[in-house]
Scaffold this active site. Structure first.
Site, short mmCIF file in Angstrom:
data_model
loop_
_atom_site.label_atom_id
_atom_site.label_comp_id
_atom_site.label_asym_id
_atom_site.label_seq_id
_atom_site.Cartn_x
_atom_site.Cartn_y
_atom_site.Cartn_z
N VAL A 1 -2.55 6.24 3.48
CA VAL A 1 -2.20 7.28 2.52
C VAL A 1 -3.02 8.52 2.86
O VAL A 1 -4.24 8.46 2.91
CB VAL A 1 -2.48 6.84 1.07
CG1 VAL A 1 -2.08 7.94 0.09
CG2 VAL A 1 -1.76 5.54 0.74
N CYS A 2 -2.32 9.61 3.14
CA CYS A 2 -2.96 10.89 3.44
C CYS A 2 -3.90 10.76 4.64
O CYS A 2 -3.50 10.29 5.70
CB CYS A 2 -3.68 11.41 2.19
SG CYS A 2 -4.20 13.13 2.29
N SER A 3 -5.18 11.12 4.48
CA SER A 3 -6.11 11.12 5.62
C SER A 3 -6.50 9.73 6.08
O SER A 3 -7.20 9.59 7.09
CB SER A 3 -7.37 11.92 5.27
OG SER A 3 -8.03 11.38 4.15
N GLY A 4 -6.05 8.68 5.40
CA GLY A 4 -6.25 7.33 5.90
C GLY A 4 -5.63 7.13 7.27
O GLY A 4 -6.00 6.21 8.00
N THR B 1 0.68 12.70 8.01
CA THR B 1 -0.43 12.78 7.07
C THR B 1 -0.20 14.03 6.24
O THR B 1 0.85 14.68 6.37
CB THR B 1 -1.79 12.83 7.82
OG1 THR B 1 -2.86 12.75 6.86
CG2 THR B 1 -1.93 14.11 8.63
#
Length: 324
Positions: free
Chosen positions: A106-109, A126
Site C-alpha cells: 500500500v503506497c510507499s510499501g 505507488t
C-alpha cells in the site's frame, strides 16, 4: 483461497494504511455470513514499533508468522523511499512468493517489495508523489504512476491511502466473489469497485520553465482555451514558421502544442467541476471541447473517470442535473 493474511510492519508505519488492512481482512463478519480471515500484525523490527503519528504498536508476532500466510501485506511508512531494510525481511518476502503466496503493498510499501527484487520485470505502482523515485531506485520495475493499483501475478501494488482499499477489495473479489467484496465495501461505506486502471487524481500542470521563445504564446493559449487553435495560427502568434514553432515548442515544453493545450483544457475542466455548478455543456464550451460528449471523451481518456464522477468525488451530489 485467501484465508491467512499477515500485515508486515516496519518502524514509522502509517496507521491509516495499516488500518485499511485491518478493516478489510481483520474484522470478524461471520454474523453476516462473510468469510473470516486468520489475520495477524507482524513486526519486522522488534515487538514494539513506532508509527509516524507518534504512538507505538506492539505485537507478539515475528517474521516466522509470515511462513503460513496466503497474503503478506506491507503498508506505507515514513522514509521508505531512502532507507535500507533488514535482509531477513526481504528474504521472508521472497520465500512467500516462492511458495505461492501473494504480496501486497500500500503506497510507499512498494519500496519494500522493490528492495526484495519482487518488482523486477513487473508492472507496479505507488502514490504518484513517489512514482518517479520508485522508478529511479528500481530501474527494472515497470512503474505505472497514474493508476490506482496493479495486479501483476503474485505481486499487487497500490497507490496512496484509499487506493489500498481498492486493491484489498480486488483481492477479496478474486478469492471470495463479488458478493463478499460488495458486502465488505458496504460496511466500510466505500465504492464496491474501482478498477485498477482508473487514474489517480493528480494535479499536473505542464512545466513552464525555460520557455524563452514560446512563453508569450503559452500565456495567450491559456487565455483563449475556449477557442480553436491550429499550429499555423500559433506560429503566426509567435512570429515563426509552423515548422520552427513546433520544434521550439517541443524543445521548451517537452510536449506538442496539441497535447499541451489538451492538458490545460482538462485542468480547467477539473477546476470548474470542483468549484462550480455549471452544466457540462457550459464547461465544455469554456474549456474548448465544444460539447459535453467531447468533454466526457477527453476527460475519461485523460483521467480514467467521467466528469460527473469526478464532480461527485470532489463536491458530493450535483446540484445541477446533467446527462454527460
Amino acid at each position: 483461497m485467501l484465508k491467512n493474511v499477515a500485515a508486515l510492519l516496519l518502524d514509522e508505519v502509517h496507521p491509516f494504511e495499516l488500518g485499511v488492512l485491518c478493516e478489510v481482512f481483520g474484522l470478524d463478519r461471520s454474523d453476516e455470513g462473510l468469510p473470516v480471515h486468520d489475520f495477524a500484525v507482524v513486526s519486522a523490527e522488534g515487538p514494539v514499533l513506532q508509527t509516524h503519528a507518534g504512538f507505538t504498536i506492539s505485537t507478539p508476532h515475528g517474521l516466522d508468522r509470515l511462513e503460513e500466510a496466503d497474503l503478506v501485506a506491507v503498508p506505507a511508512g515514513s522514509h521508505f523511499m531512502d532507507r535500507e531494510y533488514p535482509e531477513e525481511v526481504l528474504d521472508a518476502l521472497r520465500r512467500a512468493v516462492d511458495r505461492g503466496a501473494r504480496v501486497l503493498s500500500v503506497c510507499s510499501g512498494a519500496y519494500v517489495l522493490g528492495a526484495a527484487g519482487l518488482l523486477d520485470g513487473r508492472r507496479c505502482t505507488t502514490h504518484w508523489r513517489h512514482a518517479a523515485e520508485l522508478a529511479r531506485r528500481f530501474p527494472r520495475a515497470v512503474v505505472e504512476p497514474d493508476v490506482l493499483y496493479v495486479d501483476e501475478g503474485p505481486v499487487i501494488t497500490s497507490a496512496g491511502t484509499a487506493a489500498g482499499i481498492d486493491a484489498c477489495l480486488h483481492l477479496v473479489r478474486q478469492a471470495h466473489g463479488p458478493d463478499v467484496a460488495n458486502a465488505i465495501a458496504r460496511r466500510m461505506v466505500v465504492p464496491p469497485h474501482r478498477d485498477g486502471g482508473q487514474a489517480q487524481y493528480i494535479k499536473r500542470p505542464l512545466p513552464r520553465t525555460a520557455c524563452d521563445t514560446v512563453g508569450g504564446t503559452l500565456a495567450w493559449m491559456e487565455r483563449h482555451l475556449d477557442q480553436e487553435m491550429t499550429v499555423e495560427q500559433l506560429a503566426a502568434q509567435a512570429h515563426m514558421s509552423p515548422r520552427t514553432f513546433a520544434r521550439r515548442f517541443q524543445q521548451e515544453t517537452g510536449t506538442t502544442p496539441y497535447r499541451w493545450l489538451l492538458r490545460q483544457r482538462v485542468l480547467l475542466a477539473q477546476h470548474l467541476l470542483e468549484t462550480s455548478d455549471e452544466t457540462m455543456d457550459a464547461i465544455a464550451s469554456w474549456t474548448g471541447f465544444g460539447n459535453a460528449a467531447a468533454l466526457r471523451h477527453q476527460f475519461v481518456k485523460s483521467l480514467g473517470t467521467t466528469p460527473n464522477s469526478y464532480r461527485r468525488t470532489f463536491r458530493g451530489p450535483m446540484s445541477v442535473s446533467d446527462a454527460a
